[in-house]
Design a protein around this motif. Structure first.
Motif, PDB file in Angstrom:
ATOM      1  N   GLN A 234     -90.130  -8.011  31.297  1.00 47.16           N
ATOM      2  CA  GLN A 234     -89.288  -8.563  32.360  1.00 47.16           C
ATOM      3  C   GLN A 234     -90.055  -9.580  33.199  1.00 47.16           C
ATOM      4  OE1 GLN A 234     -85.992  -8.205  33.171  1.00 47.16           O
ATOM      5  NE2 GLN A 234     -85.827  -7.195  31.192  1.00 47.16           N
ATOM      6  N   ASN A 235     -91.315  -9.301  33.518  1.00 43.39           N
ATOM      7  CA  ASN A 235     -92.122 -10.259  34.275  1.00 43.39           C
ATOM      8  C   ASN A 235     -92.286 -11.559  33.508  1.00 43.39           C
ATOM      9  OD1 ASN A 235     -92.641  -8.691  36.582  1.00 43.39           O
ATOM     10  ND2 ASN A 235     -94.305  -7.608  35.570  1.00 43.39           N
ATOM     11  N   THR A 236     -92.493 -11.447  32.194  1.00 45.46           N
ATOM     12  CA  THR A 236     -92.633 -12.639  31.368  1.00 45.46           C
ATOM     13  C   THR A 236     -91.342 -13.448  31.350  1.00 45.46           C
ATOM     14  OG1 THR A 236     -94.252 -11.501  29.965  1.00 45.46           O
ATOM     15  CG2 THR A 236     -93.223 -13.478  29.062  1.00 45.46           C
ATOM     16  N   LEU A 237     -90.200 -12.774  31.230  1.00 42.68           N
ATOM     17  CA  LEU A 237     -88.911 -13.470  31.239  1.00 42.68           C
ATOM     18  C   LEU A 237     -88.673 -14.155  32.583  1.00 42.68           C
ATOM     19  CD1 LEU A 237     -86.703 -10.826  29.381  1.00 42.68           C
ATOM     20  CD2 LEU A 237     -87.432 -13.060  28.500  1.00 42.68           C
TER      21      LEU A 237
ATOM     22  N   ARG B 173     -79.747 -25.235  22.074  1.00 49.81           N
ATOM     23  CA  ARG B 173     -79.211 -23.947  22.526  1.00 49.81           C
ATOM     24  C   ARG B 173     -79.846 -22.879  21.636  1.00 49.81           C
ATOM     25  NH1 ARG B 173     -75.549 -21.976  18.966  1.00 49.81           N
ATOM     26  NH2 ARG B 173     -74.658 -23.409  17.444  1.00 49.81           N
ATOM     27  N   GLY B 174     -79.621 -21.627  21.977  1.00 46.53           N
ATOM     28  CA  GLY B 174     -80.193 -20.586  21.127  1.00 46.53           C
ATOM     29  C   GLY B 174     -79.863 -19.201  21.645  1.00 46.53           C
ATOM     30  N   ARG B 175     -80.316 -18.212  20.895  1.00 52.30           N
ATOM     31  CA  ARG B 175     -80.098 -16.815  21.269  1.00 52.30           C
ATOM     32  C   ARG B 175     -81.397 -16.052  21.051  1.00 52.30           C
ATOM     33  NH1 ARG B 175     -75.309 -13.618  18.508  1.00 52.30           N
ATOM     34  NH2 ARG B 175     -76.678 -13.816  16.690  1.00 52.30           N
ATOM     35  N   LEU B 176     -81.896 -15.481  22.127  1.00 51.00           N
ATOM     36  CA  LEU B 176     -83.122 -14.701  22.099  1.00 51.00           C
ATOM     37  C   LEU B 176     -82.758 -13.233  22.270  1.00 51.00           C
ATOM     38  CD1 LEU B 176     -86.296 -14.661  22.189  1.00 51.00           C
ATOM     39  CD2 LEU B 176     -86.067 -14.765  24.679  1.00 51.00           C
ATOM     40  N   GLU B 177     -83.188 -12.396  21.334  1.00 48.85           N
ATOM     41  CA  GLU B 177     -82.891 -10.967  21.386  1.00 48.85           C
ATOM     42  C   GLU B 177     -84.191 -10.175  21.515  1.00 48.85           C
ATOM     43  OE1 GLU B 177     -79.934  -9.440  18.549  1.00 48.85           O
ATOM     44  OE2 GLU B 177     -79.722 -11.492  17.808  1.00 48.85           O
TER      45      GLU B 177
ATOM     46  N   LEU C 287     -80.294 -11.646  25.056  1.00 47.90           N
ATOM     47  CA  LEU C 287     -79.699 -10.343  24.763  1.00 47.90           C
ATOM     48  C   LEU C 287     -80.797  -9.291  24.823  1.00 47.90           C
ATOM     49  CD1 LEU C 287     -77.458 -11.313  21.697  1.00 47.90           C
ATOM     50  CD2 LEU C 287     -76.786 -11.150  24.092  1.00 47.90           C
ATOM     51  N   GLU C 288     -80.644  -8.318  25.706  1.00 49.15           N
ATOM     52  CA  GLU C 288     -81.660  -7.289  25.891  1.00 49.15           C
ATOM     53  C   GLU C 288     -81.089  -5.910  25.556  1.00 49.15           C
ATOM     54  OE1 GLU C 288     -84.252  -8.383  29.601  1.00 49.15           O
ATOM     55  OE2 GLU C 288     -82.207  -9.091  29.955  1.00 49.15           O
TER      56      GLU C 288
ATOM     57  N   THR D  62     -88.991  -5.514  19.136  1.00 50.66           N
ATOM     58  CA  THR D  62     -88.551  -6.587  18.244  1.00 50.66           C
ATOM     59  C   THR D  62     -88.085  -7.766  19.079  1.00 50.66           C
ATOM     60  OG1 THR D  62     -87.837  -4.979  16.578  1.00 50.66           O
ATOM     61  CG2 THR D  62     -87.005  -7.234  16.362  1.00 50.66           C
ATOM     62  N   ILE D  63     -88.690  -8.922  18.838  1.00 51.41           N
ATOM     63  CA  ILE D  63     -88.316 -10.158  19.535  1.00 51.41           C
ATOM     64  C   ILE D  63     -87.864 -11.152  18.470  1.00 51.41           C
ATOM     65  CG2 ILE D  63     -89.103 -12.020  21.042  1.00 51.41           C
ATOM     66  CD1 ILE D  63     -91.257 -10.105  22.090  1.00 51.41           C
ATOM     67  N   SER D  64     -86.596 -11.545  18.526  1.00 53.42           N
ATOM     68  CA  SER D  64     -86.048 -12.417  17.479  1.00 53.42           C
ATOM     69  C   SER D  64     -85.337 -13.611  18.092  1.00 53.42           C
ATOM     70  CB  SER D  64     -85.096 -11.632  16.573  1.00 53.42           C
ATOM     71  OG  SER D  64     -84.031 -11.089  17.315  1.00 53.42           O
ATOM     72  N   ASP D  65     -85.292 -14.683  17.311  1.00 53.26           N
ATOM     73  CA  ASP D  65     -84.609 -15.904  17.740  1.00 53.26           C
ATOM     74  C   ASP D  65     -83.823 -16.482  16.573  1.00 53.26           C
ATOM     75  OD1 ASP D  65     -86.129 -18.267  16.333  1.00 53.26           O
ATOM     76  OD2 ASP D  65     -87.727 -16.991  17.107  1.00 53.26           O
ATOM     77  N   ASP D  66     -82.901 -17.395  16.878  1.00 50.46           N
ATOM     78  CA  ASP D  66     -82.093 -18.019  15.817  1.00 50.46           C
ATOM     79  C   ASP D  66     -82.535 -19.459  15.568  1.00 50.46           C
ATOM     80  OD1 ASP D  66     -81.196 -19.154  18.140  1.00 50.46           O
ATOM     81  OD2 ASP D  66     -79.064 -18.816  17.763  1.00 50.46           O
TER      82      ASP D  66
END
Length: 466
Positions: free
Chosen positions: A327-330, A382-386, A345-346, A399-403
């Protein structure tokens, strides 16, 4: 050229205890030559040629990038560089250029097996030089990576801090102005003669409107229409400053029906000054709220910075919530998330136990992976970070994923190599994922990456019991 002797080599601290016959063998089997000022000793990407001893002169080590040259260290008389026994570096990862006329002794890489099998003490000394170089390089790498992480975040933090700070400056100036005008209107209010029952009815109506929890969010056009209707209502009752009053009343959810109720309670001659007094009070309340919100935003950012950099903490492991670091990093990367139009998306398992970690190093892990993901999604605008956390036996899995565009199959085996990068020249040093891999191993964890076009996922596992 200066004559290289075994006595001169023994003046180098690392070679002091090497038998003289082995040093003489090293001298006899090495190439002795000079480089002129500006000549290259090492060129990034070319095969290593041997072990280099600087006799006289200086060699500057650096990495050439599109954004400029990053200078690393300076070699002088008595320094040993290049290929060393048991080293896996068969390709130069740096550039090295002579700053002046420089004399060198180079032992060819092709003869290294002979050295290892026949010159035991010399081999031992050179291995010690290599281990020292690895240690110093690791420290420098850690420092460079931390500085790069701060560099990545500084522009975004300046933007994130500037907005609430500017809001506080604007709000405090407006608040001061309104408080000065308040005294003149107080005189007008104080001369009124309204019954206690009327005052209680007005106060009850105000509290009823302000207590409404569901305040509808309007578009700019809808808000303009509501303010226009409210102005017409105020004008019909001869209320002064109808435009200013309509703006503040509509923001707090007042309707024309509420206005009609107030006009029925308040004597007609007092309606305009009372509503103007109420409007000023609402404006001041809003300013105080805005200043409070901006102050809390700054407080949150400063708290995130302190936790992220792990100020005032010793260099030891401690129990920490894995989600706090993420959360601090975000928070630190919020500007880049917004700028890149990235949907976040968390999915966190909040029941996960705290684990014993080096908190500062873990923040480097999250920063490097998330920052890489944001860069990978730039081309789409644009993008989606999960980000997902869960328990897997005795491990915590993140798990950290991107599109984004993904990692080509032929490069997957190299992404954790030091100085290897898939970014454009000048946009990265190639140290980030090497640092991620090293810190993960340091914590007894594991790291794997799955990537196809349109989805890249980094899966990290850390033991619950240290």
């Amino acid at each position: 050229m200066q004559k290289v002797t075994k006595e001169w080599l023994q003046s180098i601290e690392a070679l002091r205890d090497v038998p003289q016959d082995q040093l003489q063998w090293w001298i006899d089997n090495s190439r002795h030559y000079e480089l002129e000022e500006g000549d290259l000793l090492l060129k990034q990407g070319t095969p290593t040629t041997g072990t280099h001893v600087i006799i006289t002169g200086r060699i500057q080590l650096y990495i050439a990038q599109k954004a400029g040259i990053q200078y690393l260290s300076l070699l002088g008389s008595g320094d040993v560089s290049g290929y060393l026994p048991f080293s896996r570096a068969i390709v130069n990862i740096l550039d090295g250029r002579a700053l002046e006329n420089t004399q060198l002794m180079t032992f060819p890489v092709e003869r290294m097996n002979d050295l290892i099998h026949t010159q035991f003490e010399l081999t031992q000394a050179l291995v010690h030089i290599m281990s020292t170089r690895v240690r110093d390089s690791t420290i420098l790498q850690q420092q460079n990576e931390k500085m790069m992480a701060l560099g990545k975040l500084s522009a975004g933090l300046a933007h994130e801090l500037n907005n609430p700070a500017a809001a506080i400056v604007r709000g405090s100036a407006s608040l001061s102005k309104h408080l000065k005008l308040k005294s003149a209107k107080f005189k007008e209010i104080s001369t009124m003669r309204m019954s206690e029952q009327t005052i209680e009815q007005v106060n009850a109506k105000m509290l009823e409107v302000l207590a409404r929890e569901q305040k509808q969010v309007f578009t700019m056009m809808q808000r303009a229409d509501l303010e226009s209707d409210f102005m017409d209502c105020l004008d019909s009752h001869g209320v002064a400053n109808s435009q200013e009053i309509s703006e503040s009343f509509v923001e707090y959810g007042f309707t024309c029906d509420d206005m009609e109720e107030l006009s029925a309670i308040i004597p007609v001659q007092y309606l305009s000054p009372v509503l103007n007094w109420i409007s000023d009070s609402l404006v001041i309340e809003r300013m105080v709220r805005d200043i409070q919100d901006a102050s809390q935003r700054i407080e949150k950012l400063v708290g995130a910075i302190k936790n992220f950099t792990h100020m005032d903490r010793g260099r030891h492991k401690e129990y920490a919530d894995i989600h706090s670091g993420i959360q601090n990093t975000l928070t630190m990367l919020a500007y880049k998330l917004n700028k890149g139009n990235v949907e976040l998306l968390e999915d966190y398992d909040t029941s996960l136990p705290r684990i014993k970690v080096f908190v500062g190093e873990m923040n480097q892990v999250w920063t490097n992976i998330i920052d890489n993901a944001l860069d990978a999604m730039e081309f789409n605008k644009r993008g989606r970070l999960e980000i997902k956390t869960k328990r897997d036996g005795n491990f915590i899995e993140v798990t950290i994923s991107d599109d984004g565009h993904g990692i080509p199959e032929e490069l997957k085996s190299r992404i954790f190599e030091p100085f290897f990068t898939t970014r454009e020249i000048g946009k990265g040093t190639g140290l980030g994922l090497d640092v991620v891999s090293r810190i993960t191993r340091q914590h007894g964890g594991s790291l794997q990456v799955d990537s196809v076009p349109g989805r890249t996922a980094f899966v990290l596992c850390f033991p619950i019991n240290d």
